[in-house]
Design a protein around this motif. Structure first.
Motif, PDB file in Angstrom:
ATOM      1  N   LEU A 541       0.820  -1.207   0.000  1.00 35.75           N
ATOM      2  CA  LEU A 541       0.000   0.000   0.000  1.00 35.75           C
ATOM      3  C   LEU A 541       0.859   1.263   0.000  1.00 35.75           C
ATOM      4  CD1 LEU A 541      -2.916  -0.708   2.527  1.00 35.75           C
ATOM      5  CD2 LEU A 541      -3.060  -0.564   0.039  1.00 35.75           C
ATOM      6  N   HIS A 542       0.380   2.274  -0.736  1.00 36.30           N
ATOM      7  CA  HIS A 542       1.029   3.584  -0.713  1.00 36.30           C
ATOM      8  C   HIS A 542       0.279   4.564   0.182  1.00 36.30           C
ATOM      9  CE1 HIS A 542       3.360   3.077  -4.764  1.00 36.30           C
ATOM     10  NE2 HIS A 542       3.674   2.185  -3.852  1.00 36.30           N
ATOM     11  N   THR A 543      -1.063   4.399   0.243  1.00 31.12           N
ATOM     12  CA  THR A 543      -1.893   5.282   1.061  1.00 31.12           C
ATOM     13  C   THR A 543      -2.838   4.439   1.900  1.00 31.12           C
ATOM     14  OG1 THR A 543      -1.823   7.058  -0.591  1.00 31.12           O
ATOM     15  CG2 THR A 543      -3.600   7.128   1.031  1.00 31.12           C
ATOM     16  N   LEU A 544      -2.874   4.702   3.200  1.00 29.42           N
ATOM     17  CA  LEU A 544      -3.773   3.996   4.111  1.00 29.42           C
ATOM     18  C   LEU A 544      -4.455   5.023   5.004  1.00 29.42           C
ATOM     19  CD1 LEU A 544      -4.983   1.517   5.491  1.00 29.42           C
ATOM     20  CD2 LEU A 544      -2.908   1.361   6.890  1.00 29.42           C
ATOM     21  N   SER A 545      -5.788   4.949   5.049  1.00 32.79           N
ATOM     22  CA  SER A 545      -6.565   5.841   5.900  1.00 32.79           C
ATOM     23  C   SER A 545      -7.527   5.005   6.733  1.00 32.79           C
ATOM     24  CB  SER A 545      -7.344   6.855   5.047  1.00 32.79           C
ATOM     25  OG  SER A 545      -8.184   7.654   5.850  1.00 32.79           O
ATOM     26  N   VAL A 546      -7.464   5.169   8.047  1.00 30.10           N
ATOM     27  CA  VAL A 546      -8.337   4.463   8.984  1.00 30.10           C
ATOM     28  C   VAL A 546      -9.015   5.507   9.854  1.00 30.10           C
ATOM     29  CG1 VAL A 546      -8.429   2.858  10.914  1.00 30.10           C
ATOM     30  CG2 VAL A 546      -6.939   2.373   8.972  1.00 30.10           C
ATOM     31  N   GLU A 576       3.417   5.569   1.902  1.00 28.72           N
ATOM     32  CA  GLU A 576       3.845   6.959   1.762  1.00 28.72           C
ATOM     33  C   GLU A 576       2.925   7.924   2.502  1.00 28.72           C
ATOM     34  OE1 GLU A 576       4.040   7.768  -2.389  1.00 28.72           O
ATOM     35  OE2 GLU A 576       5.705   6.387  -2.760  1.00 28.72           O
ATOM     36  N   GLN A 577       1.656   7.533   2.674  1.00 30.01           N
ATOM     37  CA  GLN A 577       0.689   8.426   3.329  1.00 30.01           C
ATOM     38  C   GLN A 577      -0.141   7.621   4.320  1.00 30.01           C
ATOM     39  OE1 GLN A 577      -1.682  10.726   0.620  1.00 30.01           O
ATOM     40  NE2 GLN A 577      -3.129  11.385   2.178  1.00 30.01           N
ATOM     41  N   LEU A 578      -0.159   8.054   5.566  1.00 28.70           N
ATOM     42  CA  LEU A 578      -0.902   7.379   6.628  1.00 28.70           C
ATOM     43  C   LEU A 578      -1.800   8.385   7.327  1.00 28.70           C
ATOM     44  CD1 LEU A 578      -1.514   4.950   8.457  1.00 28.70           C
ATOM     45  CD2 LEU A 578       0.494   5.574   9.828  1.00 28.70           C
ATOM     46  N   GLU A 579      -3.096   8.056   7.386  1.00 31.18           N
ATOM     47  CA  GLU A 579      -4.072   8.906   8.069  1.00 31.18           C
ATOM     48  C   GLU A 579      -4.820   8.058   9.086  1.00 31.18           C
ATOM     49  OE1 GLU A 579      -6.581  10.362   5.012  1.00 31.18           O
ATOM     50  OE2 GLU A 579      -4.994  11.409   3.921  1.00 31.18           O
ATOM     51  N   ILE A 580      -4.840   8.510  10.341  1.00 25.77           N
ATOM     52  CA  ILE A 580      -5.549   7.792  11.404  1.00 25.77           C
ATOM     53  C   ILE A 580      -6.449   8.776  12.133  1.00 25.77           C
ATOM     54  CG2 ILE A 580      -5.346   6.325  13.433  1.00 25.77           C
ATOM     55  CD1 ILE A 580      -2.510   5.662  12.628  1.00 25.77           C
ATOM     56  N   ARG A 581      -7.734   8.442  12.172  1.00 25.75           N
ATOM     57  CA  ARG A 581      -8.689   9.236  12.947  1.00 25.75           C
ATOM     58  C   ARG A 581      -9.139   8.382  14.128  1.00 25.75           C
ATOM     59  NH1 ARG A 581     -14.535  10.257  12.285  1.00 25.75           N
ATOM     60  NH2 ARG A 581     -15.038  12.180  13.391  1.00 25.75           N
ATOM     61  N   PHE A 582      -8.706   8.774  15.300  1.00 28.88           N
ATOM     62  CA  PHE A 582      -8.959   7.997  16.510  1.00 28.88           C
ATOM     63  C   PHE A 582     -10.341   8.326  17.085  1.00 28.88           C
ATOM     64  CE2 PHE A 582      -4.443   8.499  16.068  1.00 28.88           C
ATOM     65  CZ  PHE A 582      -3.894   7.311  16.483  1.00 28.88           C
TER      66      PHE A 582
END
Length: 803
Positions: A541-546, A576-582
């Motif tokens: 994966l290059h971009t992962l958003s959770v 390359e891009q990681l987004e986490i919304r807790f």
């Protein structure tokens, strides 16, 4: 030029009336009006007119002739964009979203015009510019449609597949890129049949690359699985797909070409087989029985059919030489597990070293194939086309088990066919096994693999366990998929069912999945732990958003059969891009550290709605980022309370590598002193690497905004290009003072400044419209300003808090 009398349709009288209502007109205007009414006869001559004449004529044309005039206008050095923009304002009467980013108003108008006419929300007789009986609105505008939304009862699909719109559908097959479904309702078989024809033409034989489904609170399972399966490229043979009482011509052409190629290869293979077996047959002293020879000849065809059904995209069947080469490297019994190959079945049937067994298997399959052909006739009953929908997730495994046992007795490994194989989707989730149904390989008995889309988006659609297993099976071989978005689907523990399909997909050498976005209301497990699960399954994966809104109410419950992912080792990833919304979870750097260590290529990190369990936590995170991710360019914090972390904020602003920093609604100045703001400005003046600083929702107020103008002073080496001060209680007088101070610094620097963009959304600029307009006018002479007409009375309580 003599203007012949010609009826231009119902719009001619309307045009004359409109011109008369405007009062006396010049001779040129009258002549231009007459020409526009006779474009059917004068079109070729009109395109040859000089530019100054053509300029006055273009606004008087219907949309159909205006579209055809594009080439002539370009040759004359004229732009039709202002005319299309005025048409939008006059006809659509709405402001399109992101209008500042629209580069071609002609395409925007014609695309919206097509959709509105298709759905019956625009009456072309309401405006003379839209009405010309020489043109079909749908046909003329269809080449400009790259995005289309179908709603409700799919009336648009029925209309597009009607016989009189066949040319419209052909145009869409070449132009349409994005197909969206919104607010769908249950439908009968006739509507589904229209949808099948539409999807087959636009996806399998078209250019649609993205399918998005929105807002379906109670989805029709049959309809949803139909959309998913055809988006993945699965459907029956093209000859079974009837279009106006005829099989799909494109499928027939492909099948004809493939059959000719297969026949040539089969002839060569049979010739080789004949020479190979001749010695053995002669030693026996008896020729082969005619039935056996016939079965062997048709067995090759059956083998080809099995390849087309169970292998990957539609392609000629694997040759024996290729199979033997593959088997010399990897045993056929482990092809799917190790290499992710989609030709495992072909390998099992074609690569077996025992010749008599291979011949007997091919003979049996060949007989079954001939029976199917006799029973189906030229094409299958259209009513049977929907039977496959129920076989995707609930495949009858009895036939597969028989094949396993037969293969095992002949020396084949039965493990390859079972759902416990590591290469099969949906094996790790105990919930799938409890609910029943097949969690094994995806094998539609009468399916072909056509072209599939590269982007799938599912928004606000509850997915049941059965639908998740279906999606998992589809994903396991969806090698063309590049972007997957699952948003508010109520997955819960079924996220592991989806992950098992993605894990099987990642084993394919030609897997293209690079972007995965998962969001929901409740989190089934801690966010960082889910991130670790995903990366261990999909390191490419290059971009992962959770993203999750709330914690699961059943705190601590884990799905059976899925141990904690914190124990799983994460291989080196391409992230390359990681987004986490807790969901208001504490951010523990020790849990995030393995993810950061495995993501050496990380360039963007976004942390949203996290809580910091102790005062040292942010410092530990910054140390980890500096050590593990030296190439990090963008760092974002949203809704994270940084009021007590001023030291760490200043360290971030000094970072020599970061190019964009976002502190959004982080309460930066809630308990700060004037010294803190001065330190920020001094650090920014010395930082030449930071290009973008975003500070929305931090209660800057007027005086802090004015102070920020010193970042661009004469002694500054700052390279800041973009500044976002949205939602900061800024009033018109404060913005005007900031503008004057900025103008002074620019003058001192001789007009040299890199500042280009200022964002001002949701500020208090409506309190004094005259002052605000003056400030905005002067600012726009310096940089691009993006603002809105926000009603500040909505946030009166927030204003009181900073008085």
């Amino acid at each position: 030029m003599v203007v012949p009398s010609q009826d231009g349709g119902g719009g001619a009288a309307t045009l004359s009336g409109a011109m008369a209502a405007e009062g006396p007109r010049s001779l040129f205007a009258l002549s231009a009006g007459a020409v526009s009414r006779s474009m059917g006869a004068l079109e070729r001559d009109v395109w040859a007119l000089p530019g100054h004449l053509l300029r006055g004529l273009l606004p008087l044309l219907t949309v159909f002739h205006l579209e055809r005039a594009e080439g002539a206008a370009r040759r004359a050095g004229l732009s039709t964009q202002p005319i299309w923009r005025k048409l939008w304002d006059d006809v659509m009467k709405t402001r399109p979203p992101n209008s500042e980013n629209i580069t071609c108003w002609r395409k925007k108008f014609l695309e919206t015009f097509f959709a509105n006419v298709l759905h019956g929300v625009l009456d072309v007789s309401s405006d003379w510019r839209l009405n010309d009986h020489h043109f079909s609105p749908l046909l003329h505008s269809s080449p400009h449609v790259s995005q289309l939304t179908l709603c409700n009862m799919l009336q648009g699909a029925v209309e597009l597949t009607a016989e009189h719109n066949q040319k419209v559908l052909e145009n869409l097959a070449g132009s349409l890129q994005i197909l969206k479904f919104q607010h769908l309702l249950s439908s009968d078989q006739s509507i589904r049949r229209s949808l099948v024809l539409l999807l087959h033409r636009l996806i399998h034989h078209g250019s649609v690359s993205q399918v998005s489904v929105y807002s379906w609170p109670v989805p029709d399972t049959v309809l949803l699985v139909l959309i998913l399966s055809m988006s993945a490229g699965f459907w029956r043979s093209g000859n079974a797909l009837v279009y106006h009482s005829s099989p799909c011509s494109l499928c027939r052409e492909e099948d004809k070409a493939q059959s000719q190629e297969s026949a040539q290869k089969r002839a060569e293979r049979d010739c080789c087989d004949e020479r190979e077996w001749s010695d053995a047959e002669n030693q026996k002293g008896s020729p082969r029985a005619p039935e056996e020879a016939y079965a062997e000849g048709n067995g090759c065809e059956a083998d080809s059919h099995l390849n087309s059904v169970l292998s990957g995209p539609r392609s000629p069947p694997l040759q024996n030489q290729e199979c033997s080469e593959a088997s010399s490297k990897v045993p056929c019994g482990h092809t799917s597990t190790e290499g992710g190959s989609s030709h495992c079945v072909s390998g099992q049937l074609s690569c077996h070293p025992v010749r008599r067994t291979r011949r007997r298997l091919k003979s049996a399959v060949g007989k079954k194939r001939r029976c199917l052909r006799r029973s189906r006739g030229p094409y299958a009953d259209p009513e049977d086309l929907y039977d496959f929908v129920f076989t995707v997730a609930r495949e009858d495994n009895s036939e597969l088990l028989d094949k396993q046992q037969n293969s095992a007795t002949e020396g084949e490994s039965a493990e390859n066919w079972t759902s416990s194989s590591p290469g099969s989707p949906c094996t790790g989730h105990a919930g799938c096994r409890k609910r029943g149904g097949s969690a094994g390989i995806f094998s539609l008995k009468a399916a072909h693999r056509f072209r599939s889309v590269s982007t799938l988006e599912l928004f606000s659609i509850p997915l049941t366990g059965e639908t998740c297993r279906t999606l998992s099976n589809l994903l396991s071989s969806w090698v063309s998929l590049e972007n997957l978005v699952l948003s508010y689907n109520g997955l819960g523990a079924d996220i592991f069912c989806i992950l098992s399909g993605l894990r099987a997909l990642s084993r394919h050498s030609d897997c293209h999945l690079r972007v995965l976005r998962v969001s929901d209301v409740f989190s089934h497990m801690p966010c960082v732990e889910l991130v670790r699960c995903i990366l261990s399954a999909l390191p490419q994966l290059h971009t992962l958003s959770v993203s999750f809104d709330l914690k699961n109410q059943l705190e601590g419950n884990r799905p059976e059969g899925n141990p904690s992912c914190s124990e799983a080792e994460i291989p080196e990833s391409c992230l390359e891009q990681l987004e986490i919304r807790f969901p208001r979870e504490p951010l523990h750097t020790t849990f995030l550290l393995p993810v950061l260590k495995a993501s050496k290529s990380l360039q963007q990190l976004s942390l949203d709605s996290a809580t910091l369990p102790c005062s040292q936590e942010l410092g530990l995170l910054l140390e980890a980022l500096k050590e593990c991710n030296p190439d990090l360019k963008k760092l974002s914090f949203h809704d994270v309370n940084l009021a007590e972390h001023q030291k760490e904020v200043l360290l971030l602003l000094q970072d020599p590598v970061l190019q964009e920093i976002t502190f959004s609604f982080c309460r930066l100045f809630e308990s700060s002193t004037a010294e803190f703001l001065s330190e920020i400005i001094n650090i920014m003046k010395r930082n030449s690497s930071l290009k973008s600083l975003k500070l929305p929702g931090n209660r800057l107020g007027n005086h802090r905004l004015v102070a920020l103008a010193d970042i661009f002073s004469e002694d500054s080496s700052s390279s800041l290009c973009q500044l976002d001060v949205s939602s900061n209680c800024i009033k018109p007088d404060g913005l005007l003072e900031f503008t004057k101070k900025l103008e002074g610094h620019i003058q001192q620097r001789g007009g040299q400044i890199q500042f280009t963009h200022l964002r001002l959304f949701q500020n208090w600029l409506d309190q004094d419209a005259e002052t605000a307009q003056e400030a905005l006018r002067r600012l726009r002479a310096v940089c691009n300003v993006v603002n809105d007409s926000w009603d500040s009375s909505q946030a009166f309580a927030d204003y009181i808090s900073v008085m």
